[in-house]
Design a protein around this motif. Structure first.
Motif, PDB file in Angstrom:
ATOM      1  N   ASP A 146     114.717  98.591   9.463  1.00  0.00           N
ATOM      2  CA  ASP A 146     113.929  99.590   8.764  1.00  0.00           C
ATOM      3  C   ASP A 146     112.484  99.127   8.698  1.00  0.00           C
ATOM      4  N   TYR A 147     111.597 100.089   8.567  1.00  0.00           N
ATOM      5  CA  TYR A 147     110.176  99.785   8.596  1.00  0.00           C
ATOM      6  C   TYR A 147     109.737  98.923   7.416  1.00  0.00           C
ATOM      7  N   GLU A 148     110.435  99.045   6.299  1.00  0.00           N
ATOM      8  CA  GLU A 148     110.041  98.255   5.136  1.00  0.00           C
ATOM      9  C   GLU A 148     110.246  96.761   5.399  1.00  0.00           C
ATOM     10  N   HIS A 149     111.230  96.454   6.249  1.00  0.00           N
ATOM     11  CA  HIS A 149     111.535  95.055   6.544  1.00  0.00           C
ATOM     12  C   HIS A 149     110.476  94.434   7.459  1.00  0.00           C
ATOM     13  N   TYR A 150     109.793  95.293   8.230  1.00  0.00           N
ATOM     14  CA  TYR A 150     108.815  94.809   9.188  1.00  0.00           C
ATOM     15  C   TYR A 150     107.413  95.201   8.737  1.00  0.00           C
ATOM     16  N   ASN A 151     106.629  94.233   8.401  1.00  0.00           N
ATOM     17  CA  ASN A 151     105.285  94.446   7.897  1.00  0.00           C
ATOM     18  C   ASN A 151     104.293  94.422   9.057  1.00  0.00           C
ATOM     19  N   LEU A 152     103.762  95.581   9.396  1.00  0.00           N
ATOM     20  CA  LEU A 152     102.828  95.661  10.513  1.00  0.00           C
ATOM     21  C   LEU A 152     101.551  94.869  10.259  1.00  0.00           C
ATOM     22  N   ASP A 153     101.287  94.534   9.000  1.00  0.00           N
ATOM     23  CA  ASP A 153     100.101  93.744   8.691  1.00  0.00           C
ATOM     24  C   ASP A 153     100.171  92.349   9.308  1.00  0.00           C
ATOM     25  N   ASN A 154     101.387  91.942   9.697  1.00  0.00           N
ATOM     26  CA  ASN A 154     101.546  90.627  10.328  1.00  0.00           C
ATOM     27  C   ASN A 154     101.135  90.637  11.797  1.00  0.00           C
ATOM     28  N   LEU A 155     100.933  91.831  12.345  1.00  0.00           N
ATOM     29  CA  LEU A 155     100.519  91.938  13.741  1.00  0.00           C
ATOM     30  C   LEU A 155      99.014  91.750  13.867  1.00  0.00           C
ATOM     31  N   PRO A 156      98.556  91.277  15.019  1.00  0.00           N
ATOM     32  CA  PRO A 156      97.115  91.216  15.250  1.00  0.00           C
ATOM     33  C   PRO A 156      96.503  92.606  15.079  1.00  0.00           C
ATOM     34  N   GLU A 157      95.322  92.682  14.499  1.00  0.00           N
ATOM     35  CA  GLU A 157      94.703  93.973  14.195  1.00  0.00           C
ATOM     36  C   GLU A 157      94.549  94.839  15.431  1.00  0.00           C
ATOM     37  N   LYS A 158      94.238  94.213  16.564  1.00  0.00           N
ATOM     38  CA  LYS A 158      94.055  94.964  17.797  1.00  0.00           C
ATOM     39  C   LYS A 158      95.325  95.696  18.203  1.00  0.00           C
ATOM     40  N   VAL A 159      96.480  95.070  17.948  1.00  0.00           N
ATOM     41  CA  VAL A 159      97.767  95.701  18.239  1.00  0.00           C
ATOM     42  C   VAL A 159      98.072  96.750  17.173  1.00  0.00           C
ATOM     43  N   ARG A 160      97.923  96.378  15.925  1.00  0.00           N
ATOM     44  CA  ARG A 160      98.265  97.249  14.797  1.00  0.00           C
ATOM     45  C   ARG A 160      97.547  98.595  14.859  1.00  0.00           C
ATOM     46  N   SER A 161      96.298  98.580  15.298  1.00  0.00           N
ATOM     47  CA  SER A 161      95.505  99.807  15.329  1.00  0.00           C
ATOM     48  C   SER A 161      95.967 100.794  16.387  1.00  0.00           C
ATOM     49  N   ARG A 162      96.819 100.336  17.302  1.00  0.00           N
ATOM     50  CA  ARG A 162      97.291 101.206  18.390  1.00  0.00           C
ATOM     51  C   ARG A 162      98.773 101.535  18.275  1.00  0.00           C
ATOM     52  N   VAL A 163      99.344 101.332  17.097  1.00  0.00           N
ATOM     53  CA  VAL A 163     100.773 101.570  16.898  1.00  0.00           C
ATOM     54  C   VAL A 163     101.026 102.925  16.251  1.00  0.00           C
ATOM     55  N   LEU A 164     101.962 103.678  16.828  1.00  0.00           N
ATOM     56  CA  LEU A 164     102.479 104.898  16.222  1.00  0.00           C
ATOM     57  C   LEU A 164     103.924 104.649  15.837  1.00  0.00           C
TER      58      LEU A 164
END
Length: 219
Positions: A146-164
């Motif tokens: 589930d999305y709550e278990h995975y914190n997108l803030d842990n991803l590099p910002e360059k990757v995070r900004s391109r995630v849908l």
């Protein structure tokens, strides 16, 4: 939608071992196709991955044929041999770059469809920082996650900004389970397309599957 925007091709790319492909894969691709207004989803079976552990992957030609059979009845789905035919080890970034050349004379936007669990380890992939420059990353939820278990803030910002994020109906089906079921002589009906089931039996795939092993591939 402006005429210029309408002329941009929106292509989904779904990579994986597909060992074997099943309804969970197909559902994720169809949901992305419809909800992101894609013209096409291209399935890319993994070829010679640079890292294989725990178990041998079924030969690429077998996995390609199963993927082809599974997608045959959907005109918006196609299968690429790009990674299978590549002599060098396959990396996602190389596949995306090569596909850019396919559409060199057209405006195109790629949507790379992956599971959110795979996304969280993207910083271990070859040239991962280049991937957001080549595509929008579509993170689909998967059974058991589930999305709550995975914190997108842990991803590099360059990757995070391109995630849908893409919420899809959960189907508790996995390639691992299917392989184990074949080895145990158990039922496969309604887990994967019938032509794929028949192909597995005809080719004698997974009969010697070790239930204690699985495959881990990095891209």
């Amino acid at each position: 939608m402006a005429a210029e925007e309408a002329s941009v091709l929106r292509i989904g790319i779904m990579g994986g071992t597909f060992d074997p492909i099943h309804f969970g894969h197909l559902l994720a691709a169809q949901e992305a196709l419809v909800r992101l207004s894609l013209q096409q989803v291209i399935f890319v079976p993994t070829g010679n991955s640079y890292q294989k552990t725990y178990r041998s992957v079924t030969p690429a030609e077998e996995r390609y044929m199963m993927t082809f059979l599974a997608t045959l009845d959907n005109p918006k789905f196609s299968v690429s041999r790009l990674e299978i035919d590549r002599e060098d080890p396959s990396h996602t970034v190389d596949t995306l770059r090569e596909m850019r050349y396919w559409y060199a004379d057209q405006a195109v936007e790629f949507f790379f469809i992956t599971g959110i669990d795979a996304l969280m380890s993207m910083d271990t992939w070859t040239e991962y920082e280049k991937i957001p420059e080549l595509c929008t990353i579509v993170a689909a939820n998967r059974p058991g996650y589930d999305y709550e278990h995975y914190n997108l803030d842990n991803l590099p910002e360059k990757v995070r900004s391109r995630v849908l994020r893409l919420e899809i109906p959960l189907l508790s089906i996995s390639s691992t389970e299917i392989r184990h079921r074949v080895a145990a002589g158990e039922n496969l009906r309604y887990l994967l397309p019938h032509p794929v089931e028949q192909y597995i039996y005809k080719r004698g795939l997974y009969k010697d599957e070790d239930p204690g092993r699985d495959v881990v591939l990095k891209k």
